[in-house]
Scaffold this motif. Structure first.
Motif, PDB file in Angstrom:
ATOM      1  N   GLY A   1       0.781  -1.225   0.000  1.00  0.00           N
ATOM      2  CA  GLY A   1       0.000   0.000   0.000  1.00  0.00           C
ATOM      3  C   GLY A   1       0.811   1.273   0.000  1.00  0.00           C
ATOM      4  O   GLY A   1       0.250   2.367   0.127  1.00  0.00           O
ATOM      5  N   ARG A   2       2.137   1.164  -0.166  1.00  0.00           N
ATOM      6  CA  ARG A   2       2.981   2.358  -0.196  1.00  0.00           C
ATOM      7  C   ARG A   2       3.134   2.863  -1.623  1.00  0.00           C
ATOM      8  O   ARG A   2       3.390   2.068  -2.537  1.00  0.00           O
ATOM      9  CB  ARG A   2       4.355   2.044   0.395  1.00  0.00           C
ATOM     10  CG  ARG A   2       4.326   1.762   1.900  1.00  0.00           C
ATOM     11  CD  ARG A   2       5.678   1.331   2.397  1.00  0.00           C
ATOM     12  NE  ARG A   2       6.085   0.064   1.785  1.00  0.00           N
ATOM     13  CZ  ARG A   2       7.159  -0.628   2.147  1.00  0.00           C
ATOM     14  NH1 ARG A   2       7.940  -0.174   3.108  1.00  0.00           N
ATOM     15  NH2 ARG A   2       7.450  -1.764   1.542  1.00  0.00           N
ATOM     16  N   PRO A   3       3.017   4.182  -1.833  1.00  0.00           N
ATOM     17  CA  PRO A   3       3.136   4.729  -3.192  1.00  0.00           C
ATOM     18  C   PRO A   3       4.514   4.464  -3.786  1.00  0.00           C
ATOM     19  O   PRO A   3       5.548   4.629  -3.122  1.00  0.00           O
ATOM     20  CB  PRO A   3       2.908   6.229  -2.991  1.00  0.00           C
ATOM     21  CG  PRO A   3       2.151   6.344  -1.710  1.00  0.00           C
ATOM     22  CD  PRO A   3       2.664   5.225  -0.851  1.00  0.00           C
ATOM     23  N   THR A   4       4.519   4.055  -5.037  1.00  0.00           N
ATOM     24  CA  THR A   4       5.773   3.826  -5.755  1.00  0.00           C
ATOM     25  C   THR A   4       6.325   5.120  -6.352  1.00  0.00           C
ATOM     26  O   THR A   4       7.453   5.140  -6.849  1.00  0.00           O
ATOM     27  CB  THR A   4       5.554   2.841  -6.909  1.00  0.00           C
ATOM     28  OG1 THR A   4       4.667   3.438  -7.878  1.00  0.00           O
ATOM     29  CG2 THR A   4       4.954   1.531  -6.407  1.00  0.00           C
ATOM     30  N   GLY A   5       5.512   6.158  -6.340  1.00  0.00           N
ATOM     31  CA  GLY A   5       5.889   7.416  -6.971  1.00  0.00           C
ATOM     32  C   GLY A   5       5.347   7.560  -8.370  1.00  0.00           C
ATOM     33  O   GLY A   5       5.406   8.643  -8.957  1.00  0.00           O
ATOM     34  N   HIS A   6       4.803   6.483  -8.935  1.00  0.00           N
ATOM     35  CA  HIS A   6       4.218   6.532 -10.277  1.00  0.00           C
ATOM     36  C   HIS A   6       2.801   7.095 -10.157  1.00  0.00           C
ATOM     37  O   HIS A   6       1.923   6.490  -9.529  1.00  0.00           O
ATOM     38  CB  HIS A   6       4.194   5.132 -10.887  1.00  0.00           C
ATOM     39  CG  HIS A   6       3.860   5.124 -12.341  1.00  0.00           C
ATOM     40  ND1 HIS A   6       3.537   3.964 -13.025  1.00  0.00           N
ATOM     41  CD2 HIS A   6       3.788   6.116 -13.262  1.00  0.00           C
ATOM     42  CE1 HIS A   6       3.304   4.250 -14.297  1.00  0.00           C
ATOM     43  NE2 HIS A   6       3.448   5.548 -14.458  1.00  0.00           N
ATOM     44  N   LEU A   7       2.586   8.251 -10.732  1.00  0.00           N
ATOM     45  CA  LEU A   7       1.290   8.919 -10.698  1.00  0.00           C
ATOM     46  C   LEU A   7       0.716   8.889 -12.104  1.00  0.00           C
ATOM     47  O   LEU A   7       1.337   9.390 -13.045  1.00  0.00           O
ATOM     48  CB  LEU A   7       1.448  10.363 -10.215  1.00  0.00           C
ATOM     49  CG  LEU A   7       2.163  10.529  -8.864  1.00  0.00           C
ATOM     50  CD1 LEU A   7       2.396  11.995  -8.566  1.00  0.00           C
ATOM     51  CD2 LEU A   7       1.361   9.863  -7.745  1.00  0.00           C
ATOM     52  N   VAL A   8      -0.461   8.290 -12.236  1.00  0.00           N
ATOM     53  CA  VAL A   8      -1.041   8.046 -13.553  1.00  0.00           C
ATOM     54  C   VAL A   8      -2.287   8.910 -13.737  1.00  0.00           C
ATOM     55  O   VAL A   8      -3.223   8.838 -12.933  1.00  0.00           O
ATOM     56  CB  VAL A   8      -1.392   6.558 -13.726  1.00  0.00           C
ATOM     57  CG1 VAL A   8      -1.997   6.305 -15.102  1.00  0.00           C
ATOM     58  CG2 VAL A   8      -0.146   5.693 -13.528  1.00  0.00           C
ATOM     59  N   GLU A   9      -2.270   9.729 -14.776  1.00  0.00           N
ATOM     60  CA  GLU A   9      -3.337  10.637 -15.181  1.00  0.00           C
ATOM     61  C   GLU A   9      -3.378  11.893 -14.302  1.00  0.00           C
ATOM     62  O   GLU A   9      -2.776  11.982 -13.247  1.00  0.00           O
ATOM     63  CB  GLU A   9      -4.696   9.941 -15.233  1.00  0.00           C
ATOM     64  CG  GLU A   9      -4.766   8.853 -16.297  1.00  0.00           C
ATOM     65  CD  GLU A   9      -4.484   9.354 -17.715  1.00  0.00           C
ATOM     66  OE1 GLU A   9      -4.650  10.556 -17.983  1.00  0.00           O
ATOM     67  OE2 GLU A   9      -4.078   8.532 -18.563  1.00  0.00           O
ATOM     68  N   HIS A  10      -4.115  12.883 -14.819  1.00  0.00           N
ATOM     69  CA  HIS A  10      -4.018  14.257 -14.324  1.00  0.00           C
ATOM     70  C   HIS A  10      -4.382  14.400 -12.851  1.00  0.00           C
ATOM     71  O   HIS A  10      -3.705  15.110 -12.101  1.00  0.00           O
ATOM     72  CB  HIS A  10      -4.922  15.158 -15.166  1.00  0.00           C
ATOM     73  CG  HIS A  10      -4.659  15.062 -16.629  1.00  0.00           C
ATOM     74  ND1 HIS A  10      -3.527  15.560 -17.219  1.00  0.00           N
ATOM     75  CD2 HIS A  10      -5.379  14.478 -17.634  1.00  0.00           C
ATOM     76  CE1 HIS A  10      -3.553  15.320 -18.524  1.00  0.00           C
ATOM     77  NE2 HIS A  10      -4.659  14.655 -18.796  1.00  0.00           N
ATOM     78  N   ALA A  11      -5.454  13.758 -12.416  1.00  0.00           N
ATOM     79  CA  ALA A  11      -5.888  13.937 -11.029  1.00  0.00           C
ATOM     80  C   ALA A  11      -4.825  13.459 -10.052  1.00  0.00           C
ATOM     81  O   ALA A  11      -4.611  14.083  -9.001  1.00  0.00           O
ATOM     82  CB  ALA A  11      -7.202  13.190 -10.792  1.00  0.00           C
ATOM     83  N   ALA A  12      -4.145  12.365 -10.373  1.00  0.00           N
ATOM     84  CA  ALA A  12      -3.088  11.868  -9.492  1.00  0.00           C
ATOM     85  C   ALA A  12      -1.862  12.776  -9.535  1.00  0.00           C
ATOM     86  O   ALA A  12      -1.263  13.104  -8.501  1.00  0.00           O
ATOM     87  CB  ALA A  12      -2.711  10.441  -9.892  1.00  0.00           C
ATOM     88  N   MET A  13      -1.466  13.206 -10.740  1.00  0.00           N
ATOM     89  CA  MET A  13      -0.300  14.087 -10.856  1.00  0.00           C
ATOM     90  C   MET A  13      -0.524  15.415 -10.158  1.00  0.00           C
ATOM     91  O   MET A  13       0.396  15.996  -9.572  1.00  0.00           O
ATOM     92  CB  MET A  13       0.028  14.319 -12.331  1.00  0.00           C
ATOM     93  CG  MET A  13       0.534  13.094 -13.053  1.00  0.00           C
ATOM     94  SD  MET A  13       1.156  13.481 -14.710  1.00  0.00           S
ATOM     95  CE  MET A  13      -0.348  13.962 -15.543  1.00  0.00           C
ATOM     96  N   ASP A  14      -1.759  15.919 -10.193  1.00  0.00           N
ATOM     97  CA  ASP A  14      -2.049  17.214  -9.586  1.00  0.00           C
ATOM     98  C   ASP A  14      -1.825  17.229  -8.085  1.00  0.00           C
ATOM     99  O   ASP A  14      -1.604  18.302  -7.501  1.00  0.00           O
ATOM    100  CB  ASP A  14      -3.486  17.630  -9.902  1.00  0.00           C
ATOM    101  CG  ASP A  14      -3.668  18.072 -11.343  1.00  0.00           C
ATOM    102  OD1 ASP A  14      -2.647  18.285 -12.037  1.00  0.00           O
ATOM    103  OD2 ASP A  14      -4.834  18.194 -11.781  1.00  0.00           O
ATOM    104  N   LEU A  15      -1.885  16.079  -7.450  1.00  0.00           N
ATOM    105  CA  LEU A  15      -1.646  16.029  -6.006  1.00  0.00           C
ATOM    106  C   LEU A  15      -0.276  16.601  -5.664  1.00  0.00           C
ATOM    107  O   LEU A  15      -0.115  17.320  -4.665  1.00  0.00           O
ATOM    108  CB  LEU A  15      -1.748  14.588  -5.497  1.00  0.00           C
ATOM    109  CG  LEU A  15      -3.103  13.892  -5.633  1.00  0.00           C
ATOM    110  CD1 LEU A  15      -2.982  12.425  -5.235  1.00  0.00           C
ATOM    111  CD2 LEU A  15      -4.161  14.601  -4.799  1.00  0.00           C
TER     112      LEU A  15
END
Length: 535
Positions: A175-189
């Motif tokens: 459940g730990r983020p890998t750092g890969h953010l997919v699509e705009h809503a995730a990247m915007d975080l």
């Protein structure tokens, strides 16, 4: 006819106007072409204030247009270290080790998925060279990014998130983020907590970018986002925009009636050389990111979900906008996404013909191609994207799709031969904005598309002129050199229809005229095709 403000003489004019295919002189007044003719006509067009430029044999064509670009939103996307030349992990680590810090952050853009050498995108791969410095690295597709642990902490991203649209904070088994953010809503975080350019920096960079675009022969761009309209309005009041901008603001999943009403009310807002004209949707994401909507899963078992969790809601939003007279453009890369958009337009009935378009169309089966012409749906493709693939199928795009679907890559010629309106663009900053490269690559596609024939030289030119105008619903005022059309013109040192691909890609641009304003002239000594005629 009023006296001309500017006359372009001594040219080899390819008008793309069936009523008069060729000429040698063009007269412009108040941003409009007023006359097209020959040398003998020039004297009758002149007045006391007329400027006459002798193009001395340069090849004059309708102003070249990038039918898919992000010149305002892209200012942020193209900030920081350019990683487009990185080809492997060693190169990425070296680039990050020497990267400039922006307010304590490392910001990068243009990173190719293939640089990860087939490994999952993970911040552990670059942790050693970054240490505790927060980093946000946009991948070239504009739909995904890599954020390191420090950047995730700054944004308080500690686990998976739920989104109204198809997006993902990729996490490992624990459940730990890998750092890969997919699509705009995730990247915007993370993007929302990053350093941003100041207003003065954005203004300066916008003008610098548009001037550079004009120097390649571009006179216009279909902007596939809402950009920063207040910035554009302010700059357009202060000076002449070198490139004409037509904006299509985004409509995202969850849009309610108020949102749709606001988009409708935005239509027609504009000023000199810019206006809002359309709305942009996303039906899917990207093949490399696993978010293209495919009829069958990709090799990772992904790609079976639409960007709109409820595709019917997308169709209803399109219908609402269509009823209000708003044109739409929909990002659709996968075969399922393309099919759904075509079905949506078909459901509109005859009134939908010629009013809507699909962006990208990276892989489509044979049976979908005739439907573009039947429904009057324009196809908007970006030939330089083919350069992110490899002809041996070892790239991430091809591996994800498999041989059969990769063989359908960027079917430019097939779409034209099926009767479709085919508009061409770069998708800057995803690919370089140089319109000469767009024309050249349309004729000679790269990578996965290299095995199929490209466009003919005339078809490629039409893709950035008459077909781009048709895709925007502007055929009456653009895409031709004819009286009554916009005074948007491009003069090249070579004939774009007869020059070999390599010569076209490197051709000097003698002159770029946008709205009757000379926005680019070839520097002295670069070409002998331009000189002023004494009054």
């Amino acid at each position: 006819m009023p006296a001309a403000d500017l006359i372009l003489a001594g040219a080899q004019v390819r008008t793309l106007d069936p009523a008069r295919p060729a000429a040698s002189a063009v007269a412009l007044h108040d941003g409009t072409i007023t006359a097209v003719g020959e040398a003998a006509d020039v004297r009758d067009w002149r007045g006391p204030g007329t400027e006459v430029l002798d193009l001395h044999g340069a090849h004059l064509v309708p102003g070249l247009v990038d039918a898919h670009s992000h010149p305002v939103w892209g200012l942020d996307m193209a900030t920081g270290t350019d990683l487009s030349g990185v080809t492997d992990l060693a190169g990425l680590r070296a680039a990050l080790a020497g990267a400039e810090r922006i307010d304590g952050w490392v910001v990068g853009h243009g990173l190719d998925h293939n640089a990860f050498e087939g490994r999952p995108v993970h911040h552990d791969l670059v942790a050693e060279v970054l240490g505790g410095t927060p980093a946000f690295l946009r991948l070239y597709d504009g739909h995904s990014a890599l954020a390191n642990a420090a950047a995730l902490a700054a944004a308080r991203v500690t686990g998976p998130r739920a989104f109204a649209q198809h997006a993902e904070v990729v996490c490992d088994a624990s459940g730990r983020p890998t750092g890969h953010l997919v699509e705009h809503a995730a990247m915007d975080l993370v993007a929302d907590v990053m350093p941003r350019l100041s207003y003065a920096e954005r203004r300066a960079r916008l003008l610098e970018l548009l001037s550079a675009m004009a120097s390649t022969g571009l006179t216009g761009a279909h902007v596939m986002d809402g950009g920063d309209l207040d910035l554009v309005a302010a700059v357009a009041e202060e000076t002449v925009l070198p490139v004409r901008l037509r904006f299509a603001p985004w409509c995202m999943p969850g849009a309610d009636h108020d949102t749709l009403r606001e988009l409708i009310e935005l239509q027609g807002r504009g000023g000199r050389h810019w206006r809002v004209g359309g709305v942009k949707f996303f039906m899917d994401g990207t093949v490399e990111g696993g978010t293209a909507w495919l009829e069958h899963p990709d090799c990772h078992g992904q790609g079976t979900a639409a960007f709109w969790p409820d595709p019917h809601a997308y169709a209803e939003a399109v219908r609402t906008l269509h009823t209000a007279g708003v044109r739409t453009a929909t990002h659709a890369i996968g075969d399922a996404a393309v099919r759904h958009v075509l079905d949506t337009v078909a459901a509109l009935g005859p009134s939908g013909h010629g009013a809507h378009r699909i962006e990208h169309v990276e892989t489509a089966p044979n049976e979908l191609l005739p439907r573009f012409a039947e429904l009057g749906v324009a196809a908007s493709l970006q030939p330089p994207h083919t350069g992110y693939t490899r002809d041996d199928g070892t790239d991430e795009w091809s591996r994800r799709l498999g041989d059969d679907r990769a063989a359908r890559a960027w079917r430019l010629r097939d779409l034209r031969e099926a009767g479709a309106t085919l508009a061409l663009g770069s998708d800057w900053p995803i690919a370089h904005y140089d319109v000469r490269a767009v024309l050249a690559t349309a004729r000679r596609p790269k990578g996965a598309a290299a095995h199929r024939p490209g466009l003919t030289p005339l078809q490629a030119l039409e893709g950035c002129t008459s077909h781009a105008a048709a895709a925007a619903g502007e055929s009456e005022i653009a895409g031709r050199v004819a009286p009554g059309c916009r005074a948007d013109l491009t003069a090249l040192a070579v004939d774009p229809v007869h020059a070999p691909v390599d010569e076209l890609a490197d051709s000097p641009v003698a002159l770029t005229v946008t709205g009757g304003h000379v926005v680019h002239r070839a520097p002295d000594g670069q070409t002998s095709t331009l000189r002023r005629v004494p009054g």
